[in-house]
Design a protein around this motif. Sequence first.
Motif, PDB file in Angstrom:
ATOM      1  N   SER A 234       8.426   8.821   0.557  1.00 50.25           N
ATOM      2  CA  SER A 234       8.130   7.261   0.201  1.00 50.25           C
ATOM      3  C   SER A 234       6.947   6.749   1.169  1.00 50.25           C
ATOM      4  N   VAL A 235       6.464   5.751   0.839  1.00 49.49           N
ATOM      5  CA  VAL A 235       5.331   4.924   1.668  1.00 49.49           C
ATOM      6  C   VAL A 235       5.724   3.550   1.703  1.00 49.49           C
ATOM      7  N   ASP A 236       5.049   3.013   2.719  1.00 49.48           N
ATOM      8  CA  ASP A 236       5.310   1.519   3.040  1.00 49.48           C
ATOM      9  C   ASP A 236       4.935   0.873   1.807  1.00 49.48           C
ATOM     10  N   ALA A 237       5.575  -0.228   1.394  1.00 51.35           N
ATOM     11  CA  ALA A 237       4.956  -1.263   0.439  1.00 51.35           C
ATOM     12  C   ALA A 237       4.965  -2.708   0.900  1.00 51.35           C
ATOM     13  N   ILE A 238       4.054  -3.323   1.031  1.00 53.49           N
ATOM     14  CA  ILE A 238       3.446  -4.450   1.504  1.00 53.49           C
ATOM     15  C   ILE A 238       3.769  -5.680   0.611  1.00 53.49           C
ATOM     16  N   ALA A 239       4.375  -6.630   0.531  1.00 57.48           N
ATOM     17  CA  ALA A 239       4.447  -8.117  -0.013  1.00 57.48           C
ATOM     18  C   ALA A 239       3.900  -9.093   0.867  1.00 57.48           C
ATOM     19  N   PRO A 240       3.444 -10.153   0.197  1.00 59.67           N
ATOM     20  CA  PRO A 240       2.601 -11.160   0.990  1.00 59.67           C
ATOM     21  C   PRO A 240       3.522 -11.672   1.909  1.00 59.67           C
ATOM     22  N   LEU A 256       9.597  -2.674   3.432  1.00 55.87           N
ATOM     23  CA  LEU A 256      10.031  -2.172   1.889  1.00 55.87           C
ATOM     24  C   LEU A 256       9.573  -0.847   1.797  1.00 55.87           C
ATOM     25  N   ARG A 257      10.028   0.023   0.878  1.00 51.02           N
ATOM     26  CA  ARG A 257       9.546   1.365   0.658  1.00 51.02           C
ATOM     27  C   ARG A 257       9.580   1.534  -0.807  1.00 51.02           C
ATOM     28  N   PRO A 259       8.293   4.787  -3.744  1.00 49.21           N
ATOM     29  CA  PRO A 259       8.190   6.304  -3.965  1.00 49.21           C
ATOM     30  C   PRO A 259       6.656   6.667  -3.737  1.00 49.21           C
ATOM     31  N   ALA A 260       6.535   7.752  -3.194  1.00 49.96           N
ATOM     32  CA  ALA A 260       5.371   8.192  -2.802  1.00 49.96           C
ATOM     33  C   ALA A 260       4.414   8.194  -4.020  1.00 49.96           C
ATOM     34  N   ASP A 261       4.980   8.706  -5.104  1.00 50.57           N
ATOM     35  CA  ASP A 261       4.199   9.114  -6.369  1.00 50.57           C
ATOM     36  C   ASP A 261       4.237   7.688  -7.418  1.00 50.57           C
ATOM     37  N   ALA A 262       4.540   6.638  -6.711  1.00 50.46           N
ATOM     38  CA  ALA A 262       4.394   5.528  -7.766  1.00 50.46           C
ATOM     39  C   ALA A 262       3.166   4.862  -7.882  1.00 50.46           C
ATOM     40  N   GLY A 263       2.174   5.159  -7.064  1.00 48.12           N
ATOM     41  CA  GLY A 263       0.835   4.718  -7.008  1.00 48.12           C
ATOM     42  C   GLY A 263      -0.064   5.304  -5.741  1.00 48.12           C
ATOM     43  N   GLU A 264      -1.233   5.227  -5.881  1.00 53.06           N
ATOM     44  CA  GLU A 264      -2.087   5.581  -4.853  1.00 53.06           C
ATOM     45  C   GLU A 264      -1.854   4.947  -3.682  1.00 53.06           C
ATOM     46  N   ALA A 265      -1.441   5.465  -2.634  1.00 58.32           N
ATOM     47  CA  ALA A 265      -1.305   4.891  -1.121  1.00 58.32           C
ATOM     48  C   ALA A 265      -2.590   4.874  -0.361  1.00 58.32           C
ATOM     49  N   HIS A 266      -2.807   3.687   0.280  1.00 56.17           N
ATOM     50  CA  HIS A 266      -3.909   3.656   1.249  1.00 56.17           C
ATOM     51  C   HIS A 266      -3.552   4.241   2.490  1.00 56.17           C
ATOM     52  N   PRO A 267      -4.403   5.103   3.097  1.00 58.38           N
ATOM     53  CA  PRO A 267      -4.274   5.541   4.296  1.00 58.38           C
ATOM     54  C   PRO A 267      -4.122   4.664   5.550  1.00 58.38           C
ATOM     55  N   PRO A 268      -3.298   5.323   6.556  1.00 57.04           N
ATOM     56  CA  PRO A 268      -3.439   4.146   7.921  1.00 57.04           C
ATOM     57  C   PRO A 268      -4.613   3.800   8.133  1.00 57.04           C
ATOM     58  N   GLY A 269      -4.703   2.458   8.708  1.00 55.96           N
ATOM     59  CA  GLY A 269      -5.806   2.080   9.289  1.00 55.96           C
ATOM     60  C   GLY A 269      -6.217   1.147   8.180  1.00 55.96           C
ATOM     61  N   THR A 270      -5.646   0.852   6.953  1.00 57.16           N
ATOM     62  CA  THR A 270      -6.216  -0.013   6.243  1.00 57.16           C
ATOM     63  C   THR A 270      -5.792  -1.583   6.589  1.00 57.16           C
ATOM     64  N   PHE A 271      -6.482  -2.356   6.075  1.00 59.32           N
ATOM     65  CA  PHE A 271      -6.110  -3.849   6.149  1.00 59.32           C
ATOM     66  C   PHE A 271      -5.596  -4.404   5.128  1.00 59.32           C
ATOM     67  N   MET A 272      -4.428  -4.948   5.331  1.00 57.65           N
ATOM     68  CA  MET A 272      -3.599  -5.658   4.213  1.00 57.65           C
ATOM     69  C   MET A 272      -3.809  -7.066   4.334  1.00 57.65           C
ATOM     70  N   LEU A 273      -4.149  -7.762   3.118  1.00 60.25           N
ATOM     71  CA  LEU A 273      -4.605  -9.184   3.353  1.00 60.25           C
ATOM     72  C   LEU A 273      -4.014 -10.040   2.368  1.00 60.25           C
ATOM     73  N   SER A 274      -3.625 -11.125   2.622  1.00 60.14           N
ATOM     74  CA  SER A 274      -2.793 -12.267   1.733  1.00 60.14           C
ATOM     75  C   SER A 274      -3.185 -13.528   2.105  1.00 60.14           C
ATOM     76  N   THR A 275      -2.928 -14.592   1.308  1.00 58.10           N
ATOM     77  CA  THR A 275      -3.508 -15.981   1.596  1.00 58.10           C
ATOM     78  C   THR A 275      -2.227 -16.733   1.402  1.00 58.10           C
ATOM     79  N   HIS A 276      -2.228 -17.892   2.257  1.00 60.62           N
ATOM     80  CA  HIS A 276      -1.002 -18.875   2.221  1.00 60.62           C
ATOM     81  C   HIS A 276      -1.700 -20.332   2.629  1.00 60.62           C
ATOM     82  N   PRO A 277      -1.051 -21.256   1.988  1.00 59.36           N
ATOM     83  CA  PRO A 277      -1.547 -22.735   2.591  1.00 59.36           C
ATOM     84  C   PRO A 277      -1.913 -22.864   4.110  1.00 59.36           C
TER      85      PRO A 277
END
Length: 399
Positions: A234-240, A256-257, A259-277
């Motif tokens: 498995s890999v990390d899954a990131i929600a807002p 959150l985790r 399955p590793a084969d559920a989609g293309e995982a981004h390598p360590p060091g990737t920035f995960m960005l979300s917006t909020h009020p």
Amino acid sequence: MKAISHQADSRTPAWPTTSIEFERSIYTTSGFLDDRAVDQAPGVVSSTFVRNGSIVSARTGKRGPGESPSTRATLREGDLAVVLVRRVGDSALVTAEHAGWTAGRSIGIIRAEPHIVWWLRIWLQTPTAKARIDEDVTAHVEPTVSLDTLRRMPFPLPPPDVVTAYHRTFGLIEEMASLYEETARKAVELADALHNEYASANPAWETRLLAQVAKSKTGKGSERSLPPATTGPSVDAIAPNDLFGLPVPHVEAFRLRSPADAGEAHPPGTFMLSTHPDGTHVAVTRRPAIPLRSVVAVRPIEDGDSWWLLHELRSRGDDIKQMSQGQNSREISALALKRLKVVWPDRYTRAEFYEMAEPLHATARLLVAKIATLHALRDALLHDISAKAGVLQERAVEP
């Protein structure tokens, strides 16, 4: 003390069990001021400000004790303020700083001898207490628990000397974690300041579109779409929500985790960005991860540009939020983000900045790891307390 019989476990509990309603010396009440009036009424404590065992009230003004008539909802030093809405069960001891302030409607007040208040604050963090509160939570609009539920909830009560020892232990863990967090925050803020100094040093530096210096991809899928448990790789899954309120852009482990084969995982060091009020939130991954809906994965084309790009994104939070759509500005996409303009100095300047920022981020990462270790120690103690009470119970796993 009146003890109630225990039916949850055949083992003999280490401590007698009681409840608030059986302990005549415990006083309980709830706040009455509407939480929507908090910003307009200085000196009010609502659930918003009860976090991580403390009351954080930067926006409530500085009204002191005695400036308004005392009511049943007036907090006293030593009270336990318990959250009844949203983050139900979270609690904080009232210190002299907030004595005399008024509790909002979302706060329950427990007043008793110090060792009982100390113990209830610890007990409410145990997996057993959380599971029992969850059983009685109503959610017509948002999760809510009644004060009557807390009054009826059984809890073990160790001798005062045992409570004092636990109170000191948990206090030391929280103080150390708070110190580490503040130091990590200052390290990242220093890197922010260095970036601002660099960015303003030469106005002639060119401005580029994000699409020219980084790759970005919009996440898909929701938290509900993830399987309840992953037995294979498995890999990390990131929600807002996982990005909101982070003290620093480094996270030891996401909740959150996938399955590793559920989609293309981004390598360590990737920035995960979300917006909020309240702005834009960015975190750096330590392990392979996939973004979920309303999260954009961003990675510089050249690894050596990572810290410059991170601080550019942090400094342009308002610009990014304006690119978002949907209710409360929470829908951001890679397509929109590609049009973001960033200051982009020459290669040598970016490399120089990386060398200066790397030790600061390394320090922040190390401190975040230490905080995670302290939290693991705290959780082990809470689990042990439930077991000693003979009522080990876990929260149900959410789908």
